[in-house]
Scaffold this motif. Structure first.
Motif, mmCIF file in Angstrom:
data_model
loop_
_atom_site.group_PDB
_atom_site.id
_atom_site.type_symbol
_atom_site.label_atom_id
_atom_site.label_comp_id
_atom_site.label_asym_id
_atom_site.label_seq_id
_atom_site.Cartn_x
_atom_site.Cartn_y
_atom_site.Cartn_z
ATOM 1 N N CYS A 1 -68.083 -46.194 45.765
ATOM 2 C CA CYS A 1 -67.770 -46.505 44.346
ATOM 3 C C CYS A 1 -66.655 -45.230 43.976
ATOM 4 C CB CYS A 1 -68.732 -46.490 43.179
ATOM 5 S SG CYS A 1 -69.702 -47.706 43.824
ATOM 6 N N ALA A 2 -66.669 -44.096 44.502
ATOM 7 C CA ALA A 2 -65.731 -42.853 44.280
ATOM 8 C C ALA A 2 -64.341 -43.299 44.336
ATOM 9 C CB ALA A 2 -65.967 -41.944 45.258
ATOM 10 N N PRO A 3 -63.414 -42.525 43.354
ATOM 11 C CA PRO A 3 -62.046 -42.879 43.339
ATOM 12 C C PRO A 3 -61.638 -42.330 44.675
ATOM 13 C CG PRO A 3 -62.601 -40.926 41.936
ATOM 14 C CD PRO A 3 -63.908 -41.356 42.299
ATOM 15 N N ASP A 4 -60.268 -43.256 45.173
ATOM 16 C CA ASP A 4 -59.694 -42.672 46.536
ATOM 17 C C ASP A 4 -58.986 -41.401 46.125
ATOM 18 O OD1 ASP A 4 -60.677 -44.866 48.147
ATOM 19 O OD2 ASP A 4 -59.525 -46.045 46.542
ATOM 20 N N PHE A 5 -58.422 -41.129 45.212
ATOM 21 C CA PHE A 5 -57.951 -39.476 44.774
ATOM 22 C C PHE A 5 -58.082 -39.403 43.305
ATOM 23 C CE2 PHE A 5 -54.793 -43.000 44.068
ATOM 24 C CZ PHE A 5 -54.233 -42.621 42.803
ATOM 25 N N ILE A 6 -57.969 -38.032 43.162
ATOM 26 C CA ILE A 6 -58.101 -37.762 41.752
ATOM 27 C C ILE A 6 -57.002 -36.687 41.855
ATOM 28 C CG2 ILE A 6 -59.087 -36.048 40.204
ATOM 29 C CD1 ILE A 6 -61.702 -36.527 41.707
ATOM 30 N N THR A 7 -55.777 -37.009 40.797
ATOM 31 C CA THR A 7 -54.760 -36.288 40.395
ATOM 32 C C THR A 7 -55.095 -35.315 39.239
ATOM 33 O OG1 THR A 7 -53.294 -38.190 41.108
ATOM 34 C CG2 THR A 7 -52.178 -36.258 39.682
ATOM 35 N N ILE A 8 -54.863 -34.081 39.355
ATOM 36 C CA ILE A 8 -55.176 -33.143 38.543
ATOM 37 C C ILE A 8 -53.836 -32.549 37.854
ATOM 38 C CG2 ILE A 8 -56.190 -30.917 38.155
ATOM 39 C CD1 ILE A 8 -58.287 -32.856 38.732
ATOM 40 N N ASP A 9 -53.739 -32.843 36.702
ATOM 41 C CA ASP A 9 -52.293 -32.581 35.866
ATOM 42 C C ASP A 9 -52.856 -31.381 35.044
ATOM 43 O OD1 ASP A 9 -49.735 -32.680 35.245
ATOM 44 O OD2 ASP A 9 -49.912 -34.108 33.774
ATOM 45 N N GLY A 10 -51.785 -30.263 35.168
ATOM 46 C CA GLY A 10 -52.050 -29.213 34.491
ATOM 47 C C GLY A 10 -51.830 -29.369 32.802
ATOM 48 N N GLY A 11 -52.381 -28.685 31.881
ATOM 49 C CA GLY A 11 -52.382 -28.667 30.483
ATOM 50 C C GLY A 11 -51.088 -27.842 30.020
ATOM 51 N N GLU A 12 -50.092 -27.434 31.163
ATOM 52 C CA GLU A 12 -49.081 -26.688 30.461
ATOM 53 C C GLU A 12 -47.829 -27.571 30.015
ATOM 54 O OE1 GLU A 12 -50.270 -24.991 34.930
ATOM 55 O OE2 GLU A 12 -50.245 -27.006 33.700
ATOM 56 N N GLY A 13 -48.198 -28.876 29.995
ATOM 57 C CA GLY A 13 -47.151 -29.692 29.376
ATOM 58 C C GLY A 13 -46.088 -30.465 30.424
ATOM 59 N N GLY A 14 -45.794 -31.526 30.047
ATOM 60 C CA GLY A 14 -44.834 -32.390 30.997
ATOM 61 C C GLY A 14 -43.521 -32.805 30.322
ATOM 62 N N THR A 15 -42.950 -33.712 30.961
ATOM 63 C CA THR A 15 -41.798 -34.216 30.515
ATOM 64 C C THR A 15 -41.651 -35.038 29.276
ATOM 65 O OG1 THR A 15 -41.850 -36.244 31.897
ATOM 66 C CG2 THR A 15 -40.879 -34.304 32.856
ATOM 67 N N GLY A 16 -42.961 -35.558 29.158
ATOM 68 C CA GLY A 16 -43.307 -36.543 27.837
ATOM 69 C C GLY A 16 -43.144 -35.947 26.625
ATOM 70 N N ALA A 17 -42.777 -36.942 25.732
ATOM 71 C CA ALA A 17 -42.600 -36.616 24.082
ATOM 72 C C ALA A 17 -44.169 -36.251 23.799
ATOM 73 C CB ALA A 17 -41.999 -37.581 23.303
ATOM 74 N N ALA A 18 -44.211 -35.242 23.282
ATOM 75 C CA ALA A 18 -45.831 -34.916 22.785
ATOM 76 C C ALA A 18 -45.730 -33.876 21.681
ATOM 77 C CB ALA A 18 -46.673 -34.230 23.918
ATOM 78 N N PRO A 19 -46.828 -33.841 20.845
ATOM 79 C CA PRO A 19 -47.000 -32.841 19.563
ATOM 80 C C PRO A 19 -47.220 -31.438 20.337
ATOM 81 C CG PRO A 19 -48.591 -34.743 19.354
ATOM 82 C CD PRO A 19 -47.913 -34.981 20.786
ATOM 83 N N MET A 20 -46.519 -30.462 19.750
ATOM 84 C CA MET A 20 -46.474 -29.258 20.305
ATOM 85 C C MET A 20 -48.046 -28.532 20.515
ATOM 86 S SD MET A 20 -44.588 -25.711 18.924
ATOM 87 C CE MET A 20 -43.101 -26.357 19.240
ATOM 88 N N PRO A 21 -49.025 -28.949 19.398
ATOM 89 C CA PRO A 21 -50.197 -28.422 19.688
ATOM 90 C C PRO A 21 -51.007 -28.852 21.025
ATOM 91 C CG PRO A 21 -49.936 -28.969 17.321
ATOM 92 C CD PRO A 21 -48.799 -29.321 18.098
ATOM 93 N N LEU A 22 -50.797 -30.306 21.314
ATOM 94 C CA LEU A 22 -51.252 -30.509 22.438
ATOM 95 C C LEU A 22 -50.715 -30.008 23.769
ATOM 96 C CD1 LEU A 22 -51.846 -34.391 21.820
ATOM 97 C CD2 LEU A 22 -53.453 -32.339 21.559
ATOM 98 N N MET A 23 -49.493 -29.857 23.779
ATOM 99 C CA MET A 23 -48.419 -29.530 24.688
ATOM 100 C C MET A 23 -48.892 -27.903 25.032
ATOM 101 S SD MET A 23 -44.300 -29.781 25.592
ATOM 102 C CE MET A 23 -44.621 -31.588 25.815
ATOM 103 N N ASP A 24 -49.157 -27.230 23.988
ATOM 104 C CA ASP A 24 -49.201 -25.738 24.348
ATOM 105 C C ASP A 24 -50.822 -25.228 24.391
ATOM 106 O OD1 ASP A 24 -46.662 -25.255 23.851
ATOM 107 O OD2 ASP A 24 -46.733 -24.709 21.940
ATOM 108 N N LEU A 25 -51.830 -26.100 23.933
ATOM 109 C CA LEU A 25 -52.944 -25.647 23.590
ATOM 110 C C LEU A 25 -54.328 -26.430 24.404
ATOM 111 C CD1 LEU A 25 -52.670 -24.753 19.821
ATOM 112 C CD2 LEU A 25 -52.210 -23.245 21.719
#
Length: 494
Positions: free
Chosen positions: A320-344
């Motif tokens: 039942c396990a996922p075949d992969f896990i993608t770990i994205d860092g909380g450093e922020g990415g290309t998408g439009a996002a509120p600054m508190p979420l992107m920064d903190l």
């Protein structure tokens, strides 16, 4: 002579008129500024107060091109961007006169060279790796470096076309992002990873739920090799995707199931997933419908949360396990996002990846669940670090945007990207010529792989995935470096 005097008189008259016009404009602006009540600076300093706003707007431009040193800018400095630029052009990335990198910054990785490295004819060579051994159609992924999720809508048509063709040329996969799959993703003939976001664009029913028939139809395309259930992304953990309405064209609206000009707002989570058991139910369901490997993308918030996930997998069984896990860092990415979420919000990938890799080994799932690292990993040292920390694959979004010609204008959330990458304005899109940019995408991916193989050869291993934490030292606050396996010890003490 009369003609000369006539010209002088005309020029004099023009000058007087221009001067009078400027004075009149200044008087009008003076009255406007003095009478308005919104801006205290303009009210107290009419006319000249406007220059503050002008200089603030232009400051970003001047810092980038005239004042910032090669290693100073954020989120990516000039040295990082220029490496990608040279790699994309197929140029040599050799430099002279020593490194400009400040090696005393805490956290800086330093690779441990082998005193007796393999000879040049025994170079390190990367190998394909299987994902989803229990799926009906497993995926033998050719490259450890691939293109992360960027939706058509967030990116322009020519940008997606160039990525598709470039990915095919380099033999890497392209993640569709949560906006669904478009004809332009298929155009180059590359391998695709279909991302299922919280709004389920491309596979949703009329109520926003998962439509099994649409999911099966997407899976029937041979190019779709895997499915990624997006739980969270680094730019905005805990909040869904945001596609501004000015970017929702008629074509994008049809693909996503929106109205033209309507903001594409995804829920902050999948409505049917409110526990790890429900997440595993969804993974199992999608894998059963599609027959292809299914994984998740998330941002790590705490070790205890990820431990609970692995405990649930163990209780339910490895099938039942996922075949992969993608770990994205909380450093922020290309998408439009509120600054508190992107920064903190969310752990940086430099902390999260070793943590999850340790849990995977502790629960004995290293051969069942592949780890994919994502988050500001755009240069060879970043990618090699991730492999040493425990990743099986690395995906990059912004690195490939630089390969397309991104100048870090920071206009991704608007429809005014000057390079045509994140805009649907034909005026800007015409600057992105697919036939010229696709080879740059391919060259960048190939250069990363080649340079990581060079690093691997230097430390004495035969394959980049054989890099271990003992091969990397991390600079500490006191300026000394410590082996990474002491900073982040692994359960098996490798």
């Amino acid at each position: 002579m009369e003609t000369a005097f006539d010209i002088v008189e005309v020029l004099g008259l023009v000058f007087v008129l221009l001067f009078a016009g400027l004075v009149a404009l200044a008087l009008v602006l003076f009255v406007i500024d003095r009478s308005q009540t919104e801006d205290a600076i303009r009210r107290n300093y009419p006319v000249i107060g406007r220059f503050r706003h002008i200089f603030s707007e232009l400051g970003e431009f001047f810092r980038q091109y005239f004042f910032a040193m090669d290693r100073e800018e954020l989120p990516f400095n000039r040295a990082q961007r220029e490496w990608v630029g040279r790699a994309g052009e197929g140029k040599s990335n050799t430099i002279a006169f020593g490194s400009t990198r400040n090696l005393s910054v805490p956290g800086t990785p330093i690779f441990v060279n082998d005193p007796f490295p393999p000879l040049d004819d025994q170079y390190a060579k990367s190998e394909p790796l299987l994902i989803g051994p229990t799926a009906r159609t497993p995926y033998l992924a050719p490259s450890f470096f691939n293109i992360s999720g960027m939706s058509y809508g967030a990116l322009s048509k020519p940008a997606i076309q160039a990525l598709s063709h470039g990915a095919a040329q380099a033999g890497v996969w392209l993640n569709t992002g949560e906006g669904g799959v478009s004809p332009f993703h298929y155009e180059g003939g590359c391998d695709l990873v279909f991302q299922i976001g919280t709004a389920k664009f491309g596979v949703r029913d009329e109520h926003g739920g998962l439509d099994d028939a649409k999911l099966a139809e997407v899976a029937s395309h041979e190019a779709i090799r895997m499915f990624e259930i997006k739980m969270a992304q680094g730019a905005k953990p805990g909040k869904g995707g945001i596609l501004p309405g000015e970017k929702v064209t008629e074509e994008i609206a049809a693909i996503r199931g929106l109205k033209v000009g309507q903001d594409g707002i995804s829920p902050n989570r999948h409505r049917e997933i409110d526990s790890f058991d429900h997440l595993i139910d969804m993974i199992t369901h999608v894998r059963e419908i599609t027959g292809k490997p299914v994984g998740i993308k998330t941002v790590v918030g705490a070790e205890s949360t990820m431990r609970e996930f692995f405990e649930t997998i163990t209780r339910r069984g490895p099938d039942c396990a996922p075949d992969f896990i993608t770990i994205d860092g909380g450093e922020g990415g290309t998408g439009a996002a509120p600054m508190p979420l992107m920064d903190l919000v969310g752990m940086p990938v430099r902390e999260a990846l070793p943590l999850v890799a340790n849990l995977r080994e502790e629960f004995g799932l290293q051969d069942r669940v592949r780890l994919i690292a994502s988050g500001k990993l755009v240069n060879p040292g970043d990618v090699a670090w991730a492999l040493a920390a425990g990743a099986d694959f690395i995906t990059s979004a912004r690195g490939f945007m630089f390969a397309l010609g991104c100048i870090q204008a920071l206009k991704c959330n608007k429809n005014t990207c000057p390079t045509g990458i994140t805009t649907h304005d034909p005026r800007f899109q015409k600057g992105l010529v697919v036939d010229r940019k696709a080879p740059r995408v391919a060259n960048y991916a190939k250069s990363i792989v080649k340079e990581v193989e060079v690093l691997s050869h230097s430390v004495g291993v035969s394959e980049p995935r054989k890099l271990r934490r003992r091969h990397v030292r991390l600079v500490q606050e006191n300026g000394r470096s410590v082996p990474m396996n002491e900073v982040f010890p692994r359960p098996d003490a490798v």
